[in-house]
Motif scaffolding. Structure first.
Motif, short mmCIF file in Angstrom:
data_model
loop_
_atom_site.label_atom_id
_atom_site.label_comp_id
_atom_site.label_asym_id
_atom_site.label_seq_id
_atom_site.Cartn_x
_atom_site.Cartn_y
_atom_site.Cartn_z
N UNK A 137 0.81 -1.22 0.00
CA UNK A 137 0.00 0.00 0.00
C UNK A 137 0.85 1.26 0.00
N UNK A 138 2.19 1.12 0.00
CA UNK A 138 3.07 2.28 -0.05
C UNK A 138 3.16 3.06 1.24
N UNK A 139 2.57 2.55 2.33
CA UNK A 139 2.52 3.33 3.57
C UNK A 139 3.75 3.14 4.45
N UNK A 140 4.53 2.07 4.18
CA UNK A 140 5.66 1.77 5.04
C UNK A 140 6.87 1.38 4.20
N UNK A 141 8.05 1.74 4.71
CA UNK A 141 9.32 1.28 4.15
C UNK A 141 9.96 0.34 5.15
N UNK A 142 10.40 -0.80 4.68
CA UNK A 142 11.14 -1.75 5.50
C UNK A 142 12.61 -1.64 5.09
N UNK A 143 13.51 -1.57 6.06
CA UNK A 143 14.93 -1.44 5.76
C UNK A 143 15.74 -2.40 6.64
N UNK A 144 16.94 -2.72 6.16
CA UNK A 144 17.85 -3.57 6.92
C UNK A 144 19.28 -3.19 6.60
N UNK A 145 20.21 -3.60 7.47
CA UNK A 145 21.59 -3.22 7.21
C UNK A 145 22.56 -3.83 8.19
N UNK A 146 23.68 -3.12 8.37
CA UNK A 146 24.79 -3.65 9.16
C UNK A 146 24.56 -3.64 10.66
#
Length: 356
Positions: free
Chosen positions: A87-96
């Motif tokens: 729905x474009x309402x959230x961004x999921x991110x991941x990293x170090x």
């Protein structure tokens, strides 16, 4: 093994003169670029720990990108991967920082608050996806795990052991494909609880760098550090066979294929590489549709928007030559290219190919 053609060589700052240079692209290399599935909102992750969002507008082929929001992973840990919810309402991110984080975007942007941790791995998170049939986030890590997250709970709803470190994954419909170290590729049916569909060695001889599902989910394309792409069908398709081809090579130099991006409407695709080149391809007719001139720096990531008329690509160091070749303070840029239909639409049937 076939070769579609060589790339242009003239260095420039962008692949086309009128491409939009996105403001405030970050202070270190760009690691991912994603588009909202519901509107022209572009988001990036960077090695400087930043997650950035722009609102992009296009009129008569002219593109503008306005910075709208920014957040950071904790402790300045590099952010490596991202995806939008459907729905474009959230961004999921991941990293170090080994964390999987969720960033709630406001109705009119900017974002509301800081990213909320929804999961964790035992090693850096390298890639992310969203399973639309079950509303579950999937993360792949260098801990040799796939983990599955309900965004309402910090505990995984499932986990799968992988044969090696996870380098990249892609989800389209009910198909998920995962590329790991050791040239292993595992595919899953994710219509419900993930079910392994196949496990095989990559058709390419060297380390996998990126993987992407076909738009019709009959197979996938995998790119490697050897400047080669493998087209592989998981299902038998009449008149079509798996094959591989060379690309992102300049005379005796071989460059990494950093991203493969399929066009949602035509099923054609783009590849970008460490040679600073963007190519558009038609796998069904085994044609290169367009080769752009090389730019000054590697292209680590790219993506088409949902409509397919905008193509975002980054220009920054991609770590393909290790830390010894990194120049601190070197520019990091993001461009948006207006993609005319004639650039990406199949041009017609060729011997051995099938017109879409």
């Amino acid at each position: 093994m076939s070769t579609f053609g060589s790339s242009g060589t003239a260095p420039a700052s962008s692949i086309a003169p009128n491409d939009c240079n996105v403001a405030q692209a970050g202070d270190d290399g760009v690691s991912s670029l994603i588009w909202s599935p519901t509107q022209n909102i572009l988001a990036s992750t960077n090695w400087d720990s930043g997650i950035r969002v722009w609102e992009v507008a296009e009129q008569n082929g002219q593109v503008q990108a306005n910075p709208k929001a920014k957040a950071n992973h904790e402790n300045q840990a590099p952010a490596l991967a991202s995806c939008f919810t459907p729905d474009g309402s959230k961004i999921i991110s991941g990293g170090c920082d080994k964390a999987v984080r969720m960033w709630q975007l406001g109705q009119n942007l900017p974002a509301n608050g800081s990213p909320q941790q929804i999961g964790v791995h035992d090693a850096p998170v390298s890639c992310l996806g969203y399973l639309p049939s079950t509303n579950i986030v999937v993360s792949g890590g260098w801990d040799r795990k796939l983990k599955f997250w309900d965004m309402r709970s910090p505990n995984p709803v499932g986990a799968l052991d992988m044969p090696e470190r996870v380098y990249d994954l892609d989800v389209r419909g009910n198909l998920m494909v995962v590329a790991t170290a050791g040239r292993q590729i595992v595919s899953y049916d994710v219509s419900g609880e993930p079910r392994e569909y196949s496990r095989k060695e990559s058709p390419l001889k060297y380390q996998s760098r990126c993987i992407s599902c076909f738009t019709d989910t009959t197979g996938f394309a995998v790119g490697s550090i050897e400047g080669r792409v493998g087209i592989h069908y998981l299902q038998k398709v009449a008149g079509k066979d798996s094959f591989a081809f060379k690309c992102h090579r300049q005379e005796s130099q071989v460059y990494s294929v950093n991203a493969i991006c399929f066009h949602s409407h035509f099923g054609t695709f783009a590849t970008v590489g460490s040679d600073g080149v963007v190519n558009f391809w038609d796998k069904d007719n085994k044609q290169r549709l367009k080769g752009f001139n090389a730019i000054q720096r590697p292209i680590p990531c790219a993506n088409f928007n949902a409509q397919g008329n905008l193509f975002a690509y980054a220009s920054s160091y991609d770590w393909s030559k290790g830390s010894q070749s990194h120049v601190p303070g070197s520019p990091n840029e993001i461009f948006v290219h207006y993609t005319a239909e004639e650039e990406i639409k199949p041009k017609g049937k060729k011997s051995g190919g099938t017109r879409r």
